[in-house]
Design a protein around this motif. Structure first.
Motif, PDB file in Angstrom:
ATOM      1  N   CYS A   1      69.815  67.825   4.295  1.00 18.65           N
ATOM      2  CA  CYS A   1      69.193  66.515   4.423  1.00 18.65           C
ATOM      3  C   CYS A   1      70.201  65.460   3.963  1.00 18.65           C
ATOM      4  O   CYS A   1      71.217  65.777   3.345  1.00 18.65           O
ATOM      5  CB  CYS A   1      67.904  66.443   3.603  1.00 18.65           C
TER       6      CYS A   1
ATOM      7  N   GLN B   1      63.632  65.052  14.684  1.00 19.44           N
ATOM      8  CA  GLN B   1      63.926  64.217  13.518  1.00 19.44           C
ATOM      9  C   GLN B   1      63.749  62.723  13.785  1.00 19.44           C
ATOM     10  O   GLN B   1      63.869  61.911  12.870  1.00 19.44           O
ATOM     11  CB  GLN B   1      65.390  64.446  13.088  1.00 19.44           C
TER      12      GLN B   1
ATOM     13  N   ASP C   1      61.365  60.655  14.298  1.00 21.20           N
ATOM     14  CA  ASP C   1      60.346  59.875  13.579  1.00 21.20           C
ATOM     15  C   ASP C   1      60.788  59.509  12.164  1.00 21.20           C
ATOM     16  O   ASP C   1      60.215  58.605  11.545  1.00 21.20           O
ATOM     17  CB  ASP C   1      59.030  60.661  13.503  1.00 21.20           C
ATOM     18  N   THR C   2      61.816  60.196  11.662  1.00 24.10           N
ATOM     19  CA  THR C   2      62.228  59.989  10.264  1.00 24.10           C
ATOM     20  C   THR C   2      63.421  59.039  10.124  1.00 24.10           C
ATOM     21  O   THR C   2      63.755  58.662   9.000  1.00 24.10           O
ATOM     22  CB  THR C   2      62.606  61.336   9.612  1.00 24.10           C
ATOM     23  N   ILE C   3      64.065  58.661  11.218  1.00 21.51           N
ATOM     24  CA  ILE C   3      65.256  57.814  11.114  1.00 21.51           C
ATOM     25  C   ILE C   3      64.872  56.339  11.108  1.00 21.51           C
ATOM     26  O   ILE C   3      63.750  55.963  11.475  1.00 21.51           O
ATOM     27  CB  ILE C   3      66.269  58.104  12.240  1.00 21.51           C
TER      28      ILE C   3
ATOM     29  N   ASP D   1      69.917  52.132   8.472  1.00 20.29           N
ATOM     30  CA  ASP D   1      70.161  53.576   8.539  1.00 20.29           C
ATOM     31  C   ASP D   1      71.589  53.822   9.023  1.00 20.29           C
ATOM     32  O   ASP D   1      71.846  53.914  10.226  1.00 20.29           O
ATOM     33  CB  ASP D   1      69.156  54.242   9.485  1.00 20.29           C
TER      34      ASP D   1
END
Length: 353
Positions: free
Chosen positions: A26, A92, A94-96, A103
């Protein structure tokens, strides 16, 4: 074929940020390395300018997007159906974050622009989604969709993709024709020694093999891994520009061995220069994100040695795209010296694996 009068030095960088390791770590586990890429890229460009070096940035297509809406619009319609879902970056999304501003681990549009602005370096592809070409479940049609997406997002920045570096060095020979079909002329292959054979999945996972690769970075156990230009392998119009060495990042625990690592690279470069061969060095920009001073000190020693070899042996630095152009020029020169009834088939001219 007319004898090559000098050797060539290629540097390729796997530019991927978190997309290259999301299935292993992660962001929090590798944060320092990843967040410092914004410092590493400008420093690489500065050092390259100082030593007159051209780099090939094999770039993951997902990094080209300026924001999430553009990223989602760039995505291929056909996604990889890996047997192990953890390999798919699309799980992934949805998490960025929404853009590079919030980011810096999943977007790099401004960094790509800084490379383009130098008007010096090559931007190739590392596939669109860090696509694993040897993993179970995915198909050649899905790979082609991924490649088309990579080419399209690069084209929006005026980049014509000519080279590819396969993620995790998973070269699937069945996919090379697809690359050639879409205008790619070169790929980075693996070293000849069996410990670098990524096609053997079981062998590749063994800790003993990984240990041997580590040792090989410091002590010559597999040879110089340099290659005669005349014998570069061309398959269906795409040329293999094989790796010579991974520039392993500085390790505090192995700091006493750092001179051995740099000497290993320099000796192989010297061998290539003396024998008019290719030496191909590679690493990831995020490898330099930790211990930046130490990593750049080692790189500068290598680039200074290149300058020495350039002066003494006419050792030349080129991008992957430029090297392929030179190979074809050499072939055309060769044709000029052949009787009309003795012309070879170009597809058979270079040795095949």
């Amino acid at each position: 074929m007319r004898e090559v009068s000098n050797g060539y030095f290629v540097i390729s960088l796997d530019f991927e940020l978190h997309w290259g390791i999301f299935d292993k770590r992660c962001v929090a586990e590798y944060k320092e390395n990843l967040e410092n890429v914004k410092l590493v890229i400008p420093k690489l460009l500065e050092l390259a300018e100082k030593h007159d070096i051209k780099l090939t940035f094999a770039t993951v297509g997902l990094l080209f997007a300026k924001n999430k809406a553009e990223l989602l619009n760039n995505n291929p319609k056909l996604l990889p159906s890996y047997s192990k879902p953890r390999f798919s970056p699309y799980n992934q999304l949805d998490t960025i974050g929404n853009s590079e501003l919030d980011d810096e681990f999943h977007y790099a549009s401004s960094l790509i622009d800084s490379i383009i602005e130098t008007n010096k370096h090559e931007i190739g592809t590392h596939t669109y989604s860090h696509y694993y070409c040897l993993e179970d479940g995915q198909t050649i049609d899905q790979f082609e969709a991924d490649l088309i997406a990579a080419i399209a997002c690069a084209a929006k920045k005026g980049i014509s993709i000519k080279s590819i570096v396969f993620p995790r060095n998973q070269v699937n020979k069945a996919y090379l024709e697809v690359c050639s079909k879409h205008g790619i002329t070169s790929f980075r292959g693996i070293e000849k020694h069996r410990i670098y054979n990524t096609e053997d999945r079981n062998l590749n996972k063994k800790q003993s093999i990984r240990a041997l690769r580590l040792i090989d970075s410091y002590v010559n156990i597999t040879g110089y891994n340099t290659y005669p230009i005349n014998n570069l392998n061309t398959i269906k119009g795409i040329t293999n520009i094989p790796s010579s060495s991974f520039l392993r990042p500085y390790s505090k625990s192995l700091s006493a061995l750092e001179p051995l690592k740099i000497a290993r690279v320099k000796k192989a470069m010297t061998h290539a220069a003396k024998h008019n061969e290719l030496f191909h060095l590679w690493w990831h920009p995020h490898n330099f994100g930790k211990h930046m001073d130490e990593n750049f000190k080692g790189l500068e020693a290598i680039l200074k040695h290149y300058k020495h070899l350039n002066n003494k042996f006419r050792f030349k630095n080129v991008t992957m795209e430029e090297l392929v152009s030179l190979v074809y020029i050499l072939f055309e020169i060769y044709l000029c010296f052949q009787p009309p009834n003795n012309l070879p088939n170009p597809s058979l001219f270079w040795c095949k694996s």
